[in-house]
Design a protein around this motif. Structure first.
Motif, PDB file in Angstrom:
ATOM      1  N   LYS A  71     -20.462 -27.653 -23.940  1.00 60.16           N
ATOM      2  CA  LYS A  71     -20.485 -26.570 -22.958  1.00 60.16           C
ATOM      3  C   LYS A  71     -19.683 -25.351 -23.403  1.00 60.16           C
ATOM      4  CE  LYS A  71     -22.535 -29.396 -19.954  1.00 60.16           C
ATOM      5  NZ  LYS A  71     -22.153 -30.736 -20.396  1.00 60.16           N
ATOM      6  N   ARG A 270     -13.068 -23.727 -15.417  1.00 61.56           N
ATOM      7  CA  ARG A 270     -14.518 -23.741 -15.579  1.00 61.56           C
ATOM      8  C   ARG A 270     -14.987 -22.558 -16.411  1.00 61.56           C
ATOM      9  NH1 ARG A 270     -15.862 -23.528 -10.610  1.00 61.56           N
ATOM     10  NH2 ARG A 270     -16.674 -21.394 -10.483  1.00 61.56           N
ATOM     11  N   VAL A 272     -18.558 -20.851 -17.753  1.00 60.93           N
ATOM     12  CA  VAL A 272     -19.994 -20.831 -17.497  1.00 60.93           C
ATOM     13  C   VAL A 272     -20.686 -19.864 -18.447  1.00 60.93           C
ATOM     14  CG1 VAL A 272     -21.757 -20.149 -15.807  1.00 60.93           C
ATOM     15  CG2 VAL A 272     -19.792 -21.517 -15.080  1.00 60.93           C
ATOM     16  N   THR A 318     -17.931 -16.128 -21.542  1.00 59.48           N
ATOM     17  CA  THR A 318     -17.877 -17.174 -20.565  1.00 59.48           C
ATOM     18  C   THR A 318     -16.979 -16.742 -19.415  1.00 59.48           C
ATOM     19  OG1 THR A 318     -17.214 -19.493 -20.216  1.00 59.48           O
ATOM     20  CG2 THR A 318     -16.000 -18.252 -21.821  1.00 59.48           C
ATOM     21  N   CYS A 332     -22.748 -24.073 -12.519  1.00 57.14           N
ATOM     22  CA  CYS A 332     -22.789 -22.621 -12.466  1.00 57.14           C
ATOM     23  C   CYS A 332     -23.076 -22.180 -11.037  1.00 57.14           C
ATOM     24  CB  CYS A 332     -23.875 -22.122 -13.408  1.00 57.14           C
ATOM     25  SG  CYS A 332     -24.186 -20.360 -13.330  1.00 57.14           S
ATOM     26  N   ASP A 336     -20.474 -16.976 -10.480  1.00 58.78           N
ATOM     27  CA  ASP A 336     -20.388 -16.977 -11.942  1.00 58.78           C
ATOM     28  C   ASP A 336     -21.470 -16.089 -12.552  1.00 58.78           C
ATOM     29  OD1 ASP A 336     -18.263 -18.848 -12.043  1.00 58.78           O
ATOM     30  OD2 ASP A 336     -19.672 -20.516 -11.832  1.00 58.78           O
ATOM     31  N   ALA A 362     -22.313 -25.195 -17.822  1.00 59.15           N
ATOM     32  CA  ALA A 362     -20.959 -25.066 -17.273  1.00 59.15           C
ATOM     33  C   ALA A 362     -20.119 -26.239 -17.741  1.00 59.15           C
ATOM     34  CB  ALA A 362     -21.006 -25.030 -15.747  1.00 59.15           C
TER      35      ALA A 362
END
Length: 553
Positions: A71, A270, A272, A318, A332, A336, A362
């Motif tokens: 990811k 996180r 994404v 990201t 996601c 985002d 993600a």
């Protein structure tokens, strides 16, 4: 004992490794090192330990690289922003590792040019600090950027049109071109795991660690659940390389260790990415674009090059935000998508919306912060933005037979593994030399692909390719190869990690899924019911991804 000396070590054949694990459990012979976590870090640890002569078992409860390691931004880079944050040592280390990776994985890591546009207003790099940015890029090259064989250079405004004609020229003052590298992160992880297997390690996906059994304060064995069965194998040293799930692995210890590890806390962040059709952005090189209203930038990376120099896709990323939800539920969101598209729309002459998003991914970064009772100086500050937390890794080791590695980044996985196995050496009371810097990573073997192609052609009268919209394609031969030699177990494994189509164009991936499932069924002996279930599981994943970020119209 790893794989039997007489066993063929071709690729990563899962059934061979399952049989070896069961034989180990039945014999009662302990592994020297059991690594928990089949991401890039765990695979790197398994390879390093196997090359040092240890008997090694690597287990992953899902598929290899199914967490953070599939990811990422797919970049092998020093991290220019870390230099701006003052972490010169991290940048220097990452750039050295980038050079090593280009040497040991020449078919996986490729040079990628990046354009830093300078805007007259509303930019991350406005014209008034252009000279300072040039100095920063010289520092980047000096720290190790030169190892790639190219130095940065200033680009005049009139020359930028050929690199990205969609840039807003009214605000553009010029730019800088510098060079880094990229790699398919999931396949790099698989290459490392395969090399570990061919170096003698037992390497298994869909094998969950259920307990770490401690007796008299010392690690003795590990409980595992694999293919419906519970087994127990002896372990002299257990390495926790589970990333954001690291604290869960700590909780598997059945009793306190005689020499406990210092407490840590993992703060998941996180990240994404989204994919759009390349025609909307038309960048011939990767872009570094400012995010309006934030002190961050995002990458826009072209993907799937055609013979005429155009591309099929571009991905944007990201984000970097706290993730308070469950560790298995990173997805996601509409926020985002809005964040990423805001950067693209502000810098380019385009008006992209969530309707233009073809694919998403993600993941969670395992950022380490100190426990309130910890005196460690390696952990980051628990306050502030996740974007400002250090990407350095941390290794803690107990003489009781337990080692934990946390943090870090894709580019530095090899040195993370080295530090971890160095710590394991101390558990064993010996020092063995690391050789991963000189060990070429294995990738798909052309002879085996040709053999599968020939077999399928003889059986069917033709080699029927599975249609794919990107230049790389995905043939029935490649699907069969992944089943036989890359431990692909599910349709989701195939569509999301053995190839990248799902990330690039989810709808196209769904259309070709039935053909892929049929090939997997013939290779793995699936029943009609199992094939239908695999397709249903994959379509549910696709539906959930779309619903998570799509605006209700």
């Amino acid at each position: 004992m790893g794989l039997d000396a007489g066993s063929p070590r071709i690729g990563l054949r899962r059934l061979d490794h399952v049989e070896t694990l069961r034989a180990h459990a039945a014999s009662g012979e302990a592994f020297d090192v059991v690594v928990i976590g089949g991401g890039i870090t765990g695979a790197g640890v398994a390879l390093d330990a196997a090359l040092r002569g240890y008997s090694v078992l690597l287990v992953e409860r899902r598929d290899f690289a199914s967490g953070t390691s599939s990811k990422s931004s797919k970049l092998v880079h020093g991290g220019l922003r870390y230099l701006q944050q003052g972490d010169v040592a991290l940048v220097r280390e990452a750039l050295r590792e980038r050079s090593i990776l280009r040497r040991i994985a020449p078919n996986r890591v490729e040079v990628l040019p990046f354009l830093l546009p300078i805007f007259t207003r509303d930019g991350l790099f406005p014209r008034r600090i252009a000279r300072a940015l040039g100095s920063a890029l010289w520092a980047y090259d000096t720290a190790g950027g030169w190892r790639i064989g190219r130095l940065h250079r200033r680009i005049r405004k009139r020359s930028i049109g050929s690199l990205c004609p969609m840039l807003d020229t009214e605000r553009l003052a010029g730019g800088y071109l510098y060079f880094d590298a990229r790699a398919d992160d999931a396949r790099l992880t698989l290459d490392v795991a395969t090399t570990a297997a061919q170096s003698g390690a037992v390497v298994l996906n869909y094998c969950e660690a259920t307990s770490i059994n401690v007796s008299d304060g010392v690690v003795r064995s590990v409980g595992l659940h694999i293919d419906g069965d519970d087994v127990e194998v002896g372990a002299r040293c257990v390495v926790n390389a589970a990333g954001v799930w690291g604290e869960r692995i700590d909780d598997l210890l059945s009793e306190p260790l005689s020499e406990p590890l210092p407490p840590v806390h993992i703060r998941p962040a996180r990240g994404v990415h989204i994919t759009v059709a390349w025609e909307h952005v038309q960048n011939a090189v990767a872009l570094v674009l400012p995010v309006p209203g934030d002190r961050r930038s995002v990458f826009v990376v072209p993907e799937g090059q055609n013979d005429d120099g155009t591309f099929n896709f571009a991905y944007v990323g990201t984000t970097d935000t706290d993730h308070p939800d469950g560790l298995d539920a990173a997805e996601c969101t509409s926020d985002d998508v809005e964040y990423l598209l805001r950067a693209v729309n502000a810098a380019l002459n385009c008006s992209l919306s969530d309707a233009h998003v073809l694919g998403v991914w993600a993941g969670l970064r395992p950022l380490v912060v100190a426990d309130s009772n910890s005196t460690s100086t390696d952990a980051g500050d628990s306050n502030g933005r996740t974007a400002d937390l250090s990407r350095r890794h941390r290794v803690d080791a107990s003489a009781s037979g337990y080692v934990r590695v946390l943090g870090g980044k894709l580019t530095t996985y090899r040195v993370m593994a080295k530090d971890t196995v160095d710590a394991a050496d101390l558990v064993f009371g010996s020092v063995r030399k690391c050789s991963t810097e000189r060990t070429t990573l294995h990738s798909r073997q052309a002879a085996l692909l040709q053999e599968i192609h020939r077999d399928r052609s003889e059986a069917d009268g033709r080699e029927g390719p599975v249609p794919a919209p990107d230049a790389s394609g995905l043939s029935a031969t490649e699907v069969a190869y992944a089943c036989r030699y890359e431990s692909a177990v599910t349709l989701i494994d195939m569509m999301t990690r053995r190839c990248r189509l799902h990330l690039l164009d989810r709808s196209a991936s769904q259309r070709m899924a039935p053909e892929v499932a049929n090939v997997m069924a013939s290779e793995l002996g699936w029943s009609a019911e199992r094939t239908s279930r695999e397709l249903s599981d994959y379509h549910k994943l696709c539906e959930a991804e779309g619903k998570a970020y799509t605006t209700i119209r």
